[in-house]
Scaffold this motif. Structure first.
Motif, short mmCIF file in Angstrom:
data_model
loop_
_atom_site.label_atom_id
_atom_site.label_comp_id
_atom_site.label_asym_id
_atom_site.label_seq_id
_atom_site.Cartn_x
_atom_site.Cartn_y
_atom_site.Cartn_z
N ASP A 140 6.55 -2.02 -1.97
CA ASP A 140 5.62 -3.15 -1.87
C ASP A 140 5.42 -3.83 -3.21
OD1 ASP A 140 5.22 -2.49 0.80
OD2 ASP A 140 3.45 -1.26 0.37
N PRO A 162 10.53 -0.77 8.05
CA PRO A 162 10.53 -0.18 6.70
C PRO A 162 11.74 -0.61 5.90
CG PRO A 162 10.17 1.49 8.39
CD PRO A 162 10.54 0.23 9.10
N ARG A 221 4.90 4.84 0.57
CA ARG A 221 4.79 3.49 0.03
C ARG A 221 4.78 3.58 -1.48
NH1 ARG A 221 3.67 -0.82 3.17
NH2 ARG A 221 3.21 -0.35 5.33
N ASP A 263 -0.48 -3.35 6.61
CA ASP A 263 0.07 -2.13 6.03
C ASP A 263 -0.67 -0.90 6.55
OD1 ASP A 263 1.85 -3.67 4.59
OD2 ASP A 263 0.77 -3.51 2.69
N LYS A 264 -1.99 -0.99 6.67
CA LYS A 264 -2.78 0.12 7.21
C LYS A 264 -2.42 0.40 8.66
CE LYS A 264 -6.78 -0.48 4.20
NZ LYS A 264 -8.18 -0.91 4.11
N THR A 296 2.37 7.28 11.45
CA THR A 296 1.93 8.67 11.28
C THR A 296 1.45 9.27 12.60
OG1 THR A 296 -0.24 7.90 10.54
CG2 THR A 296 1.34 8.49 8.83
N TRP A 305 5.76 10.29 12.00
CA TRP A 305 6.53 9.80 10.86
C TRP A 305 5.79 10.08 9.56
CZ3 TRP A 305 11.22 7.06 10.60
CH2 TRP A 305 11.82 6.81 11.84
N LYS A 306 6.55 10.30 8.51
CA LYS A 306 6.01 10.38 7.16
C LYS A 306 6.23 9.02 6.53
CE LYS A 306 4.39 12.36 3.49
NZ LYS A 306 3.09 12.98 3.42
N VAL A 307 5.15 8.37 6.11
CA VAL A 307 5.22 7.03 5.52
C VAL A 307 5.04 7.17 4.02
CG1 VAL A 307 4.20 4.73 5.45
CG2 VAL A 307 4.32 5.97 7.62
N ASN A 348 0.98 2.10 8.83
CA ASN A 348 0.84 3.50 8.41
C ASN A 348 0.25 4.35 9.54
OD1 ASN A 348 1.79 2.69 5.92
ND2 ASN A 348 -0.15 3.01 4.85
N GLU A 349 -0.83 3.87 10.14
CA GLU A 349 -1.49 4.61 11.21
C GLU A 349 -0.58 4.79 12.42
OE1 GLU A 349 -5.12 2.50 12.02
OE2 GLU A 349 -5.96 2.98 10.03
N HIS A 392 0.99 -7.33 -1.60
CA HIS A 392 0.41 -6.23 -0.83
C HIS A 392 -0.94 -5.78 -1.39
CE1 HIS A 392 3.70 -5.54 2.02
NE2 HIS A 392 4.41 -6.11 1.07
#
Length: 147
Positions: free
Chosen positions: A63, A49, A112, A96-97, A104, A108-110, A100-101, A68
């Motif tokens: 991004d 990150p 963007r 990116d997906k 989380t 974690w809190k993502v 994020n997956e 992106h």
């Protein structure tokens, strides 16, 4: 048709930053001035990150719209080397997906943000980040007592 020679195009593309972009630096500087401490480009966190609040498990990414794929389905696409760019942007969107997956799923809190939004809506973004920090702080330090 590209108006530049391949050598000139290569020079132009080589100058595009992936770290410490103007939007990223602006966001980081504003957070720092407001008293928030973070790590930049933390390689120990999956996806590296742009900014990380490890204590609160908050990962922030800034991004760029092109790389992106903002509005990728509807935006005007490059004509030159179209297949390369389509594959590259689609891979970036998928990555990116996945990031994020992964984050989380590990608590974690993502967050963007698009780089243009950092330019135009900086304090809205700052407030969003500060609310997430407050929420995470509450969870860590003010756990409800069990009877």
């Amino acid at each position: 048709m590209d108006p530049f020679t391949p050598e000139k195009r290569s020079q132009i593309m080589a100058r595009i930053k992936s770290k410490n972009t103007k939007a990223e630096v602006r966001l980081a500087t504003t957070l720092w001035r407001r008293g928030h401490r973070y790590r930049k480009h933390c390689k120990t966190i999956f996806g590296t990150p742009d900014l990380v609040f490890k204590k609160y498990k908050i990962a922030i990414f800034v991004d760029s719209e092109f790389f992106h794929g903002k509005d990728w389905e509807t935006r005007k696409r490059p004509v030159n080397n179209a297949e390369f760019w389509a594959n590259k942007i689609n891979r970036n969107i998928q990555r990116d997906k996945q990031v994020n997956e992964y984050l989380t799923s590990r608590g974690w809190k993502v967050l963007r943000f698009w780089s243009n939004d950092v330019k135009t809506k900086l304090y809205t973004i700052i407030r969003t980040i500060e609310k997430e920090i407050e929420n995470a702080h509450q969870k860590i330090y003010y756990k409800p007592e069990l009877d």
